[in-house]
Enzyme design. Structure first.
Site, PDB file in Angstrom:
ATOM      1  N   LYS A  55       0.763  -1.201  -0.057  1.00 14.78           N
ATOM      2  CA  LYS A  55      -0.024  -0.103  -0.043  1.00 14.78           C
ATOM      3  C   LYS A  55       0.855   1.333   0.056  1.00 14.78           C
ATOM      4  O   LYS A  55       0.761   2.097  -0.846  1.00 14.78           O
ATOM      5  CB  LYS A  55      -0.883  -0.088   1.281  1.00 14.78           C
ATOM      6  CG  LYS A  55      -2.036  -0.948   1.101  1.00 14.78           C
ATOM      7  CD  LYS A  55      -2.788  -1.018   2.529  1.00 14.78           C
ATOM      8  CE  LYS A  55      -3.894  -2.068   2.454  1.00 14.78           C
ATOM      9  NZ  LYS A  55      -4.413  -2.420   3.718  1.00 14.78           N
ATOM     10  N   GLN A  99      -5.102  -1.449   9.331  1.00 11.66           N
ATOM     11  CA  GLN A  99      -4.991  -2.555   8.869  1.00 11.66           C
ATOM     12  C   GLN A  99      -5.737  -3.756   9.803  1.00 11.66           C
ATOM     13  O   GLN A  99      -5.566  -3.707  10.999  1.00 11.66           O
ATOM     14  CB  GLN A  99      -3.715  -2.964   8.486  1.00 11.66           C
ATOM     15  CG  GLN A  99      -3.583  -4.529   7.701  1.00 11.66           C
ATOM     16  CD  GLN A  99      -3.941  -4.556   6.505  1.00 11.66           C
ATOM     17  OE1 GLN A  99      -3.941  -3.456   5.911  1.00 11.66           O
ATOM     18  NE2 GLN A  99      -4.250  -5.556   6.105  1.00 11.66           N
ATOM     19  N   ASP A 122     -11.565   2.904   3.880  1.00  8.38           N
ATOM     20  CA  ASP A 122     -11.980   1.453   3.701  1.00  8.38           C
ATOM     21  C   ASP A 122     -13.220   1.247   3.924  1.00  8.38           C
ATOM     22  O   ASP A 122     -14.072   0.553   3.233  1.00  8.38           O
ATOM     23  CB  ASP A 122     -11.670   0.896   4.943  1.00  8.38           C
ATOM     24  CG  ASP A 122     -10.306  -0.107   4.775  1.00  8.38           C
ATOM     25  OD1 ASP A 122     -10.133  -0.629   3.676  1.00  8.38           O
ATOM     26  OD2 ASP A 122      -9.669  -0.091   5.990  1.00  8.38           O
TER      27      ASP A 122
HETATM   28  N1  GUN Z   1      -7.122  -6.973   5.821  1.00  8.02           N
HETATM   29  C1  GUN Z   1      -7.833  -7.676   4.940  1.00  8.02           C
HETATM   30  N2  GUN Z   1      -8.439  -6.758   4.037  1.00  8.02           N
HETATM   31  C2  GUN Z   1      -8.479  -5.464   4.534  1.00  8.02           C
HETATM   32  C3  GUN Z   1      -8.830  -4.294   3.875  1.00  8.02           C
HETATM   33  O1  GUN Z   1      -9.740  -4.176   2.752  1.00  8.02           O
HETATM   34  N3  GUN Z   1      -8.867  -3.388   4.794  1.00  8.02           N
HETATM   35  C4  GUN Z   1      -8.187  -3.377   5.862  1.00  8.02           C
HETATM   36  N4  GUN Z   1      -8.054  -2.112   6.787  1.00  8.02           N
HETATM   37  N5  GUN Z   1      -7.845  -4.509   6.413  1.00  8.02           N
HETATM   38  C5  GUN Z   1      -7.827  -5.566   5.632  1.00  8.02           C
END
Ligand code: GUN
Length: 290
Positions: A55, A99, A122
Site C-alpha cells: 500500500k 489494517q 476503507d
Molecule cells: N485486511 C484484509 N483486507 C483488508 C482491507 O480491505 N482493509 C483493511 N483495513 N484491512 C484488511
C-alpha cells in the site's frame, strides 16, 4: 463448451492506478494539496505487513503521501484510539486505514467507529455503510468496488442480472450486495447456512465467491456462460509441502463452463489497493471542497 475468458485484474488495476496518478497531478496543480493516506498497523502479522508495504509503495507511486504508523502488538485500545483521534485532526491526512485483523484485545468495531467518516477510505464506518445502503454518496469498501468495476468492464450494464454473492462479511459480502443492488441486479446473499447452495449458485449470471474456503465452489455449481468473480485468497499446502494460493472457486473445473472468471492471484486482489488509492483521492477532493 464455451471458451472461458480470464479476467486480467492485474492489468485493469494498473490502468486504474495510472488514471488515479494523473488525477492526483491535476488535483495538486489546481489546489496545491497532496492527498495523504495514513496506514496503521498493529503487531507483526506477516500477511498484513506485506499488504501495508505494498500500500505504501503504490500510494507514493500514485503521487500521494504515505504516512505509516507501525505499533507493537501490545498497544492498548486507548492508545490506538488516541492515535486515530490525532489523525482525524491532521490536515495533511485525507485517508485513514487501520489494517485488519487487529490483536484480540482490541475491539475492531470501536476502532473503526472512531475514524472520521470523511477519512474512512476503507468504507467500514457505520456511517459509510449506512450511506451506501440508502443510496447516498459514500466511501465504498475497496474490494467490492473493484469487483463491480471488473464486472461492468466485462458486461456493460448489469441491470436485471441474477447475482449470487457467497459470503456475508462486512468487508466484502454485504457491501458488494448493496453495490450490485445499486446496479439493478437481482441479488442473493448466500452463506454457510444456505440450503442447497449449489442450486442457488446455478441461478447466477454473476457468481461471487467471498467465503475464504479453498475451492469450495465447484465447476458444476456454475451456470454455463456465467461471469465468476473469485474474492478468495487461500494459502494451501500441497502434498509435497509447498504452498499455493487458490481462490474460493475450483478454477480448473470452471474452465469451459464459466463465460469469464477472475484468476487467483491476479484477479480481484490487485484491484483492492487500486481502489484504495481512488478512494483516497475522492476523500481528499471532498475535504478540500468542504
Ligand atoms: N485486511 C484484509 N483486507 C483488508 C482491507 O480491505 N482493509 C483493511 N483495513 N484491512 C484488511
Amino acid at each position: 463448451m464455451v471458451e472461458t475468458r480470464i479476467i486480467d485484474g492485474k492489468a485493469f488495476a494498473e490502468n486504474l492506478r495510472k488514471r488515479v496518478a494523473s488525477d492526483v497531478t491535476a488535483f495538486h496543480a489546481a489546489t496545491g494539496v497532496t492527498p495523504g493516506l495514513a496506514v496503521v498497523l498493529v503487531g507483526e502479522d506477516p500477511a498484513s505487513s506485506v499488504y501495508v508495504r505494498n500500500k505504501g509503495k503504490q500510494t507514493v507511486e500514485a503521487g500521494m503521501a504515505s504516512i505509516e504508523h507501525k505499533l507493537p502488538a501490545t498497544t492498548s485500545q486507548a492508545e490506538l484510539l488516541a492515535l486515530i483521534a490525532t489523525l482525524n485532526t491532521e490536515k495533511e491526512v485525507h485517508g485513514i486505514l487501520v489494517q485488519l485483523p487487529l490483536p484480540a484485545h482490541i475491539d475492531a468495531q470501536a476502532v473503526l467507529s472512531t475514524i472520521d467518516p470523511a477519512k474512512d477510505v476503507d468504507g467500514f464506518h457505520v456511517v459509510n455503510a449506512g450511506r451506501l445502503t440508502v443510496g447516498l454518496d459514500a466511501l465504498v469498501p475497496c474490494t467490492p468496488l473493484g469487483c463491480v468495476m471488473l464486472l461492468k468492464d466485462q458486461l456493460g450494464s448489469l441491470a436485471g442480472l441474477e447475482a449470487v454473492v457467497v459470503g456475508r462479511s462486512n468487508i466484502v459480502g454485504k457491501p458488494l450486495a448493496q453495490l450490485l443492488l445499486r446496479e439493478d441486479c437481482t441479488v442473493t446473499v448466500a452463506h454457510s447456512r444456505t440450503r442447497d447452495l449449489p442450486e442457488v449458485c446455478r441461478r447466477a449470471d454473476i457468481l461471487i465467491g467471498a467465503v475464504g474456503r479453498p475451492e469450495m465452489i465447484r465447476g458444476d455449481w456454475i451456470k454455463p456462460g456465467a461471469t465468476v468473480i473469485d474474492v478468495g485468497i487461500n494459502r494451501v499446502t500441497l502434498a509435497d509441502g509447498k504452498h499455493r494460493l487458490v481462490g474460493d472457486v475450483a478454477f480448473e473445473e470452471a474452465q469451459g463452463i464459466a463465460g469469464a472468471i477472475t484468476p487467483v492471484p491476479g484477479g480481484v486482489g490487485p484491484m483492492t489497493i487500486a481502489c484504495l488509492l481512488a478512494n483516497t483521492l475522492t476523500a481528499a477532493k471532498r475535504q478540500v471542497e468542504a
